[in-house]
Design an enzyme around this catalytic site. Structure first.
Site, PDB file in Angstrom:
ATOM      1  N   LYS A  29       0.847  -1.122  -0.073  1.00  0.00           N
ATOM      2  CA  LYS A  29      -0.151  -0.014   0.079  1.00  0.00           C
ATOM      3  C   LYS A  29       0.878   1.364   0.032  1.00  0.00           C
ATOM      4  CE  LYS A  29      -3.668  -0.721   2.584  1.00  0.00           C
ATOM      5  NZ  LYS A  29      -4.747  -0.620   3.292  1.00  0.00           N
ATOM      6  N   ARG A 100      -3.456   3.068   8.495  1.00  0.00           N
ATOM      7  CA  ARG A 100      -3.876   1.533   7.828  1.00  0.00           C
ATOM      8  C   ARG A 100      -2.602   0.765   7.960  1.00  0.00           C
ATOM      9  NH1 ARG A 100      -8.140   2.875   3.583  1.00  0.00           N
ATOM     10  NH2 ARG A 100      -8.226   5.344   3.854  1.00  0.00           N
ATOM     11  N   GLY A 109      -6.077 -10.727   7.112  1.00  0.00           N
ATOM     12  CA  GLY A 109      -6.233 -11.287   8.600  1.00  0.00           C
ATOM     13  C   GLY A 109      -5.772 -10.105   9.450  1.00  0.00           C
ATOM     14  N   MET A 111      -5.265  -6.070  11.160  1.00  0.00           N
ATOM     15  CA  MET A 111      -5.742  -4.614  11.438  1.00  0.00           C
ATOM     16  C   MET A 111      -5.954  -3.749  10.165  1.00  0.00           C
ATOM     17  SD  MET A 111      -5.272  -1.216  13.766  1.00  0.00           S
ATOM     18  CE  MET A 111      -4.938  -0.264  12.304  1.00  0.00           C
ATOM     19  N   ARG A 373      -3.575  -1.298  -6.095  1.00  0.00           N
ATOM     20  CA  ARG A 373      -2.854  -2.381  -6.247  1.00  0.00           C
ATOM     21  C   ARG A 373      -2.830  -3.482  -7.137  1.00  0.00           C
ATOM     22  NH1 ARG A 373      -5.797  -5.252  -0.712  1.00  0.00           N
ATOM     23  NH2 ARG A 373      -7.652  -4.636  -1.626  1.00  0.00           N
ATOM     24  N   HIS A 491     -15.643  -8.670   2.356  1.00  0.00           N
ATOM     25  CA  HIS A 491     -14.681  -9.542   2.894  1.00  0.00           C
ATOM     26  C   HIS A 491     -15.066 -10.840   2.161  1.00  0.00           C
ATOM     27  CE1 HIS A 491     -13.220 -12.391   5.860  1.00  0.00           C
ATOM     28  NE2 HIS A 491     -11.974 -11.507   5.744  1.00  0.00           N
ATOM     29  N   ARG A 597      -0.961 -47.938 -13.848  1.00  0.00           N
ATOM     30  CA  ARG A 597      -0.916 -49.021 -12.579  1.00  0.00           C
ATOM     31  C   ARG A 597      -1.776 -50.249 -13.099  1.00  0.00           C
ATOM     32  NH1 ARG A 597      -1.192 -43.726  -9.560  1.00  0.00           N
ATOM     33  NH2 ARG A 597       0.314 -43.781  -7.944  1.00  0.00           N
ATOM     34  N   ARG A 653       3.253 -50.507 -15.775  1.00  0.00           N
ATOM     35  CA  ARG A 653       4.036 -50.852 -14.693  1.00  0.00           C
ATOM     36  C   ARG A 653       3.574 -52.199 -14.242  1.00  0.00           C
ATOM     37  NH1 ARG A 653       3.356 -48.047  -8.966  1.00  0.00           N
ATOM     38  NH2 ARG A 653       1.564 -48.881  -8.960  1.00  0.00           N
ATOM     39  N   SER A 799      11.826 -44.226 -13.617  1.00  0.00           N
ATOM     40  CA  SER A 799      10.820 -43.170 -13.193  1.00  0.00           C
ATOM     41  C   SER A 799      10.678 -43.260 -11.536  1.00  0.00           C
ATOM     42  CB  SER A 799       9.476 -43.818 -13.810  1.00  0.00           C
ATOM     43  OG  SER A 799       8.152 -42.995 -13.222  1.00  0.00           O
ATOM     44  N   CYS A 866       6.713 -39.951 -11.471  1.00  0.00           N
ATOM     45  CA  CYS A 866       5.333 -40.427 -11.508  1.00  0.00           C
ATOM     46  C   CYS A 866       4.621 -40.442 -10.328  1.00  0.00           C
ATOM     47  CB  CYS A 866       4.899 -41.853 -12.393  1.00  0.00           C
ATOM     48  SG  CYS A 866       5.844 -43.146 -11.374  1.00  0.00           S
ATOM     49  N   TYR A 886      10.906 -35.834 -17.789  1.00  0.00           N
ATOM     50  CA  TYR A 886       9.451 -35.465 -17.714  1.00  0.00           C
ATOM     51  C   TYR A 886       8.875 -35.766 -16.210  1.00  0.00           C
ATOM     52  CZ  TYR A 886       8.470 -40.726 -17.433  1.00  0.00           C
ATOM     53  OH  TYR A 886       8.603 -41.853 -17.010  1.00  0.00           O
TER      54      TYR A 886
END
Ligand code: PEP
Ligand code: MG
Length: 908
Positions: A29, A100, A109, A111, A373, A491, A597, A653, A799, A866, A886
């Protein structure tokens, strides 16, 4: 005493010492207030006390910081006095201040704001005379006491039902006067409120409300520093990965007033739509109001642009005439101011090259900007804004890719309501579409109860008048949030968007009774526990439970995904066990299957019977007989996978889980199995007994099964090779990779490799044709990682099964860690759940070492991951750095991994 370190930085038209780049020191800010001044935008003069002062406060306490910053703060106030031509504490014409908080990252969260600071029983009279408006002065005073009493002096509700003790008094006075709105209260009522508020503070806190403006100012400054360490702020930091060490800055600024009559207003504006990303200047304002009125959502705000106003009216079922007379846009009401605001908005967006979220106040026809912002936005808006700003030439490709948080893509893949079901459903109320997505769950009115219910396995919708930072945890576990009050900047709306959670705010027809635990709409009363559904994209509230379906994806999403391929080095494959999953994965851009699998196929249809027959068999001949039944089914499965992934690698596998997983453990299930298979119940019970293990995760599983029963490996290898040949014959390009799980020694791999190679050779001989395939292993035991070079001499690819590798390296059972991991996370022993995000120093180091050793022993060896970590953005970045080829993850995480991989390459 003057300190050698500078703690206070001025901002104003005359002198600005900070700039946007100083966020760490001045908070978001403060840095942007300074930047706005530098851009020539009109901002009320003020100064920022740095985050370093907050750190000093946390480390060494209040008295120490007071000495450090006292003189600089006094100078700062003096400068503001000079610019505004008023004196702080002057009873005749008081300078009033706002105070502020402002950390590096926005933190709901903490003030937030104290307004009208500097008022007391004398100054209020001076203010009334100067403004020629007694009501305004007393209204400002009662608001000040209310805010200060709450956030600085800590006056909180004594019961859940009390909600807000000051509001309780206001309601009492309104009732006494027979009026409905705060704005209907007269000057005398406001004077009465001031007296009652002060008495309440004295009675509950045991101290008088401070009358000395300097005491008020220091109280507020220290309360901001304190608030950095309150529980809500800590929870928020925990949820958002914000380090404790950052601290917050404090912004002290001259007050301007949006509540000086009908030529005054206050509002919030966005340079683009935070929900959809549409390039449309939009926002809300309230005439004759202060900033907190917009956030509190007690009055219905008006829209800034005419178009926005018309769209709002459509949703709110307000006709055009009513809209123009009662809810006109700022564009229609104050065209000059609107043009100035539009100019500021354009200047700021072009300057920051990102969507801006701005606060402003209009005081008697003069526009003041209070804050700007980079705006929080939904996942969909992130994608659209990034892609459109790229097209508009405002940002380059790399910036566009970095603008989207990979995890937020989840929201685009979020479910929406089933269109048929939703047509039949009854709309019971409408509110603002504060955060998109569809949600269905049971009504709960209190955040702590939401948490409890979710722990019990329920799905909940949190219904509140409005939310506050105390509700954060409850909001984070709810499917969706519905509030009776509040606009798009309330909020609930802001926080839900940040969480990517469905939210409807400001559903005025909803009457919430916390005491009775009911929600009433018209004549219908809904109890807690009743089912409710929300469409956060339209603002519609439905009765009951509505099934959801997956979302459709936009062209912008496709454009962003295409861009990832230009920059990423890592390939992204998918973990998929069925042709359908493989298809989804391919549509999301997976360039192969990294893990199929095979055991998941064992449960489908009636093949479980053959599996069980194999398990019950007394000898190899019996097992072979059962495996022969499974062979055609497995072959069919693999053919489907090769078809879907035509031209792309498919890693299959061998069987991994312990055999007992395929047999029922309860008596009823065993009885059914006995009947189906025509074997005595006793035999099944005995086999279950034999298969029992104390620690199955470390038991007879993985390649250990194939070592004991090579015929299983043989059947699976045959199924893969035959399927590959069959599909090749049908014109498909097949890239089969066979993978041995849970290897710890070279001999284990060798033994399994021998069976596979012999089987493949036998099939080739039978068919009279050959096929290239890869034979590799998983690295998921620490020993395998340590001897990766020896293994790589035999295996053609690695892997990393980081699920097991994490389990075995940390010694945390995958099945039992849930019991103690939350304690570990809360106490900061591990920063993240190591099963979600890779433990870089431990497990990660093993991966790096194994990759290095593997590459040395077999240059160019293919390496991938994996485990679940393959879809976690932070882990993907790590794997990129470790030099893997990968990552492989579940189909719906493929887009997330692609984006994370591109970002990793860009950040390198
Ligand atoms: C792993 O261990 O990381 C892995 C992918 O295998 P599974 O989760 O099936 O044990
Ligand atoms: Mg594993």
């Amino acid at each position: 005493m003057s300190s050698p370190v500078k703690y206070v930085y001025a901002f104003s038209a005359a002198l600005t010492e900070g700039e946007a780049a100083m966020k760490n020191l001045l908070g978001g800010k403060g840095a942007n207030l300074a930047e706005m001044c530098r851009l020539g935008i009109t901002v009320p003069p003020g100064f920022t006390i740095s985050t370093e002062a907050c750190t000093e406060f946390t480390d060494k306490g209040q008295a120490h910081v007071f000495e450090l910053i006292r003189d600089e703060v006094a100078q700062g106030v003096a400068r503001v006095e000079g610019e505004m031509g008023k004196r702080f504490g002057d009873p005749a014409d008081p300078l009033l201040l706002s105070v502020r908080s402002g950390a590096r990252a926005s933190m709901p969260g903490m003030m937030d704001t104290i307004l009208n600071l500097g008022l007391n029983d004398e100054a209020v009279v001076g203010l009334a005379r100067k403004a020629n408006n007694e009501r305004f002065a007393w209204d400002s005073y009662r608001r000040f006491i209310q805010m200060y009493g709450d956030v600085v002096m800590g006056l909180k509700p004594v019961s859940k039902e009390e909600h807000d003790p000051f509001e309780v008094i206001i309601d009492m006075v309104k009732e006494k006067r027979g009026v409905k709105l705060d704005t209907d209260l007269g000057t005398d009522d406001l004077k009465e409120l001031v007296q009652r508020f002060k008495s309440l503070i004295r009675a509950r806190i045991g101290r008088d409300f401070p009358t000395d403006p300097w005491e008020q100012l220091w109280g507020a400054v220290f309360a901001v520093f304190e608030s950095w360490n309150n529980d809500r702020a800590k929870v928020y930091r925990e949820l958002n990965d914000i380090p404790q060490s950052w601290g917050t800055a404090v912004n002290v600024q001259a007050m301007v007033f949006g509540n000086l009559g009908d030529s005054s207003a206050t509002g919030v504006a966005f340079s683009r739509d935070a929900g959809t990303g549409e390039d449309l200047f939009n926002g809300e304002f309230l005439i004759n109001a202060q900033g907190e009125d917009v956030v509190a959502g007690v009055r219905t705000p008006q829209q800034i642009s005419r178009l926005g106003s018309q769209r709002w009216a459509q949703l709110a079922l307000v006709n055009e005439e009513e809209r123009r007379s009662q809810f006109p846009s700022l564009e229609e009401l104050m065209p000059d101011i609107y043009q100035q605001l539009l100019k500021a908005e354009t200047l700021l967006e072009n300057h920051f090259r990102d969507m801006q979220d701005m606060e402003f106040t209009i005081q008697e026809g003069k526009l003041w900007m209070l804050q700007t912002r980079n705006g929080k936005r939904t996942g969909a808006a992130m994608v659209r804004i990034a892609v459109e700003m790229l097209k508009q030439g405002m940002i380059d490709e790399k910036t566009a890719l970095l603008r989207v948080a990979p995890e937020r893509l989840n929201e685009l893949l979020h479910p929406v309501f089933d269109t048929h079901a939703v047509k039949a459903a009854k709309v019971i109320a409408r509110g603002l579409p504060a955060s998109p997505g569809a949600a269905t769950g049971q009504i709960v009115f209190f955040a702590d109860e939401a948490e409890e219910w979710v722990k019990q396995g329920k799905v909940v919708i949190l219904v509140r008048l409005e939310t506050s930072p105390e509700d954060l945890r409850g909001m984070s576990v709810a499917q969706g949030i519905l509030t009776a009050r509040g606009g798009m900047t309330s909020h609930a709306a802001v926080v839900a968007r940040g969480m990517g959670k469905c939210c409807i705010s400001g559903a005025g027809a909803v009457h919430v009774d916390y005491k009775a635990r009911t929600m009433t709409i018209g004549d219908t009363v809904y109890q807690e526990g009743d089912w409710l559904s929300l469409d956060g994209s339209t603002g519609e509230v439905f009765e009951g439970r509505i099934p959801t379906v997956e979302a459709g994806l936009s062209g912008d999403f496709g454009a962003l995904m295409a861009l990832t391929d230009k920059y990423k080095r890592l390939h992204v494959r998918a973990n998929a066990d069925t042709p359908d999953d493989a298809k989804v994965a391919r549509n999301f851009g997976a360039t192969g299957i990294g893990l199929c699998r095979t055991e998941h196929m064992f449960f489908a249809g009636d093949r479980i019977l053959a599996v069980r027959e194999m398990i019950l068999a007394n000898d190899e001949a019996g097992r072979r007989k059962a495996l022969a039944k499974l062979l055609p089914m497995q072959r069919g499965d693999f053919e489907g996978m090769f078809r879907e992934m035509n031209g792309l690698p498919v890693t299959i596998r061998l069987l991994d889980p312990p055999l007992h997983e395929f047999i029922p453990h309860d008596e009823a299930g065993q009885r059914t199995m006995a009947n189906e298979m025509g074997v005595p119940l006793g035999k099944i019970k005995m086999r279950v007994e034999e298969l029992h293990e104390f620690n199955p995760m470390m038991g007879h599983r993985g390649c250990r099964l194939g070592i004991s029963y090579p015929e299983i490996t043989e059947m699976q290898a045959r199924a893969v090779i035959e399927a590959a040949l069959n599909m090749k014959a049908r014109g498909f390009e097949v890239k089969a990779e066979i993978m041995v799980p849970l290897v710890g020694t070279v001999r284990e791999f060798d033994a399994q490799a021998k069976v596979i190679r012999q089987t493949a050779a036998a099939v080739f001989a039978e068919r009279g044709e050959q096929l290239e395939y890869l034979l590799g292993t998983m690295i998921e035991t620490p020993r395998a990682a340590v001897i990766a070079d020896s293994i790589a001499r035999q295996a053609e690819f690695f892997s990393f099964g980081t699920n097991d590798l994490t389990q075995m390296t940390l010694g945390f059972s995958r099945d039992d860690a849930g019991k103690f991991l939350p304690d570990y996370l809360r106490k900061g022993i591990y920063e993240h759940d190591p099963f979600r995000s890779i433990d870089q120093k431990g497990v990660g180091a093993l991966v790096e070492m194994a990759v290095r050793k593997g590459q040395q022993a077999r240059p160019g060896i293919e390496t991938g991951v994996c485990g679940e970590h393959g879809g976690d953005p932070a882990s993907v970045e790590f794997f990129h750095g470790a030099g893997l080829d990968y990552v492989s993850c579940s189909p719906f995480r493929v887009p997330i991994a692609r984006l994370a991989a591109a970002q990793a390459a860009i950040r390198e």
